[in-house]
Structure formats: structure tokens, C-alpha cells
Motif scaffolding. Structure first.
Motif, PDB file in Angstrom:
ATOM      1  N   LEU A  35      44.112  40.848  38.497  1.00  0.00           N
ATOM      2  CA  LEU A  35      43.918  39.455  38.105  1.00  0.00           C
ATOM      3  C   LEU A  35      45.120  38.659  38.576  1.00  0.00           C
ATOM      4  O   LEU A  35      46.259  39.113  38.468  1.00  0.00           O
ATOM      5  CB  LEU A  35      43.779  39.335  36.589  1.00  0.00           C
ATOM      6  CG  LEU A  35      42.731  40.224  35.921  1.00  0.00           C
ATOM      7  CD1 LEU A  35      42.703  39.948  34.415  1.00  0.00           C
ATOM      8  CD2 LEU A  35      41.358  40.006  36.524  1.00  0.00           C
ATOM      9  N   ARG A  36      44.851  37.449  39.060  1.00  0.00           N
ATOM     10  CA  ARG A  36      45.929  36.594  39.553  1.00  0.00           C
ATOM     11  C   ARG A  36      45.540  35.134  39.373  1.00  0.00           C
ATOM     12  O   ARG A  36      44.365  34.809  39.151  1.00  0.00           O
ATOM     13  CB  ARG A  36      46.221  36.898  41.019  1.00  0.00           C
ATOM     14  CG  ARG A  36      45.027  36.662  41.934  1.00  0.00           C
ATOM     15  CD  ARG A  36      45.452  36.579  43.384  1.00  0.00           C
ATOM     16  NE  ARG A  36      44.331  36.492  44.295  1.00  0.00           N
ATOM     17  CZ  ARG A  36      43.632  35.387  44.538  1.00  0.00           C
ATOM     18  NH1 ARG A  36      43.906  34.258  43.889  1.00  0.00           N
ATOM     19  NH2 ARG A  36      42.627  35.397  45.407  1.00  0.00           N
ATOM     20  N   PRO A  37      46.511  34.220  39.497  1.00  0.00           N
ATOM     21  CA  PRO A  37      46.175  32.796  39.422  1.00  0.00           C
ATOM     22  C   PRO A  37      45.314  32.348  40.604  1.00  0.00           C
ATOM     23  O   PRO A  37      45.255  33.012  41.650  1.00  0.00           O
ATOM     24  CB  PRO A  37      47.546  32.103  39.471  1.00  0.00           C
ATOM     25  CG  PRO A  37      48.535  33.152  39.066  1.00  0.00           C
ATOM     26  CD  PRO A  37      47.958  34.456  39.563  1.00  0.00           C
ATOM     27  N   TRP A  38      44.672  31.211  40.427  1.00  0.00           N
ATOM     28  CA  TRP A  38      43.850  30.616  41.485  1.00  0.00           C
ATOM     29  C   TRP A  38      44.716  30.065  42.619  1.00  0.00           C
ATOM     30  O   TRP A  38      45.823  29.582  42.390  1.00  0.00           O
ATOM     31  CB  TRP A  38      42.991  29.489  40.927  1.00  0.00           C
ATOM     32  CG  TRP A  38      41.779  29.973  40.212  1.00  0.00           C
ATOM     33  CD1 TRP A  38      41.689  30.351  38.901  1.00  0.00           C
ATOM     34  CD2 TRP A  38      40.478  30.151  40.773  1.00  0.00           C
ATOM     35  NE1 TRP A  38      40.402  30.757  38.624  1.00  0.00           N
ATOM     36  CE2 TRP A  38      39.644  30.642  39.743  1.00  0.00           C
ATOM     37  CE3 TRP A  38      39.938  29.941  42.038  1.00  0.00           C
ATOM     38  CZ2 TRP A  38      38.291  30.924  39.946  1.00  0.00           C
ATOM     39  CZ3 TRP A  38      38.586  30.221  42.247  1.00  0.00           C
ATOM     40  CH2 TRP A  38      37.787  30.705  41.214  1.00  0.00           C
ATOM     41  N   ARG A  39      44.164  30.155  43.844  1.00  0.00           N
ATOM     42  CA  ARG A  39      44.795  29.598  45.051  1.00  0.00           C
ATOM     43  C   ARG A  39      43.753  28.772  45.799  1.00  0.00           C
ATOM     44  O   ARG A  39      42.554  29.024  45.676  1.00  0.00           O
ATOM     45  CB  ARG A  39      45.269  30.720  45.982  1.00  0.00           C
ATOM     46  CG  ARG A  39      46.172  31.742  45.343  1.00  0.00           C
ATOM     47  CD  ARG A  39      46.360  32.932  46.272  1.00  0.00           C
ATOM     48  NE  ARG A  39      47.183  33.970  45.667  1.00  0.00           N
ATOM     49  CZ  ARG A  39      47.178  35.244  46.039  1.00  0.00           C
ATOM     50  NH1 ARG A  39      46.375  35.627  47.026  1.00  0.00           N
ATOM     51  NH2 ARG A  39      47.960  36.120  45.437  1.00  0.00           N
ATOM     52  N   LEU A  40      44.224  27.840  46.615  1.00  0.00           N
ATOM     53  CA  LEU A  40      43.279  27.064  47.420  1.00  0.00           C
ATOM     54  C   LEU A  40      42.526  27.954  48.405  1.00  0.00           C
ATOM     55  O   LEU A  40      41.399  27.625  48.805  1.00  0.00           O
ATOM     56  CB  LEU A  40      44.001  25.938  48.167  1.00  0.00           C
ATOM     57  CG  LEU A  40      44.336  24.704  47.329  1.00  0.00           C
ATOM     58  CD1 LEU A  40      45.098  23.684  48.168  1.00  0.00           C
ATOM     59  CD2 LEU A  40      43.071  24.078  46.744  1.00  0.00           C
TER      60      LEU A  40
END
Length: 199
Positions: A35-40
């Protein structure tokens, strides 16, 4: 006092004023997922989710998709951390391919409760992504954030999501009639919960 402890764990001041934005961590999720933060760079994931028959009905995933709508969706995910509304993660394979989303929402944190939501795009279903992601968030929320109670709601017909909830240790509590607006209608939901001392 429970409320004071929970506020302290999440950095909220006693006078109700909020501190710094939430820091969305990377979490190992097991079964070959993380799981990771959102990226463009996750715009292709938003596009795939927008083509699903169900995901846009129960989330803010845009449908129909456009690049500007996809960017706005990702910015909303960042905004949830900025406003301390909750943590939202991309579910990705160990190779880095994004396949879904899982969120921990803090709307009812003052009552010692938080809720989870999750989705996986059709091409990645049946590979354990959802249960791996939910297990990772549950362990982190209960052990590290020390939230007393986690909840999630599932439509009764959604047997795959019911299995995910149960495999992650959630207990079925009952049927909430007409609980949630889905598309153009009110729908019943099963309520599931998991308490901190049950982990």
C-alpha cells in the motif's frame, strides 16, 4: 479518557483544532501486495476503475473518465490527508502495478470508530489484493493508531466483499436497511466490525 487518547494518537488537539496533515505511509500488505499514497502516475488505475459498472456508484471515481476528472480524483485523495478526513492508499503489486484502493475514514473518530472502504479493478480480482490490503490497514489502525473499533459496510449481494471482510476478521453485526445511497436508490448494507481487542 478514550477520546483524549485517540485524539493524541492521531495528532488532534483537545480544543478540536487540527494539527499537521496526516502522513500516509507505505505499508507491506503480504501476498505480493503493498500500500502506498496516490501519485499522478496512477491515472490509468482511475481510468480502469471508471469503466467498472459498480465502483463509480459507491466511490468518487469519475464516470465517464477524462484526464482532468482523473487528476481531480487523485487530488481529492491527497485532500483527505490534508483535511485529516482519512488515509487513502493505492493497492499495488510487488512489481508496482496499481490494482485498487483501500481507505481508512476517520469521520467518527471522536466516538472511537473508523471505517474502511476498498475496491479492486476487475482485471486484478480473485488474486487476494483486497484481503491483503484490508489486513494491512486493520493491523496498522488497531496496533499503531490504536483505534478502538473498525467498521465496514457491504451490500448483501456482494459475496466477494463479504468474504474479504470475514477473511480479515470482521464480524457480521446485522442488516442496515436503506443505509446508503448507491446510484439512484437507497440500498441495504451489512454492517461488519472489528474491535481492537479482537486482533
Amino acid at each position: 479518557m478514550l477520546e483524549t487518547r485517540v485524539r493524541a494518537e492521531l495528532g488532534q488537539r483537545q480544543d478540536g483544532r487540527m494539527e499537521q496533515p496526516l502522513d500516509v505511509p507505505e505499508l507491506a500488505a503480504g501476498a505480493g501486495f503493498m500500500l502506498r499514497p496516490w501519485r499522478l502516475s496512477d491515472l490509468p488505475l482511475v481510468r480502469k476503475a471508471s469503466e467498472d459498472d459498480y465502483i463509480p456508484l459507491i466511490t468518487t471515481v469519475p464516470s465517464p473518465y477524462s484526464e482532468s476528472a482523473g487528476v481531480a480524483f487523485i487530488e481529492r485523495q491527497w485532500g483527505r490527508a490534508t483535511t485529516r478526513a482519512g488515509y487513502t492508499f493505492v493497492i499495488a503489486t510487488s512489481a508496482g502495478r496499481p490494482v485498487g484502493q483501500v481507505g481508512l475514514w476517520l469521520k467518527n473518530l471522536e466516538q472511537g470508530r473508523a471505517s474502511l472502504g476498498y475496491w479492486v479493478v476487475k482485471a486484478a480480482r480473485g488474486q487476494g489484493a483486497a484481503v491483503a490490503a484490508v489486513n494491512a490497514v486493520v493491523g496498522w489502525a488497531l496496533r499503531d493508531l490504536r483505534i478502538p473499533r473498525l467498521e465496514l459496510c457491504v451490500e448483501p449481494w456482494n459475496t466477494a466483499s463479504v468474504r474479504t471482510a470475514e477473511r480479515a476478521g470482521f464480524q457480521h453485526e446485522g442488516l442496515l436497511r436503506g443505509w446508503q445511497q448507491v446510484g439512484d436508490e437507497r440500498r441495504d448494507m451489512f454492517m461488519y466490525s472489528l474491535l481492537n481487542d479482537e486482533l
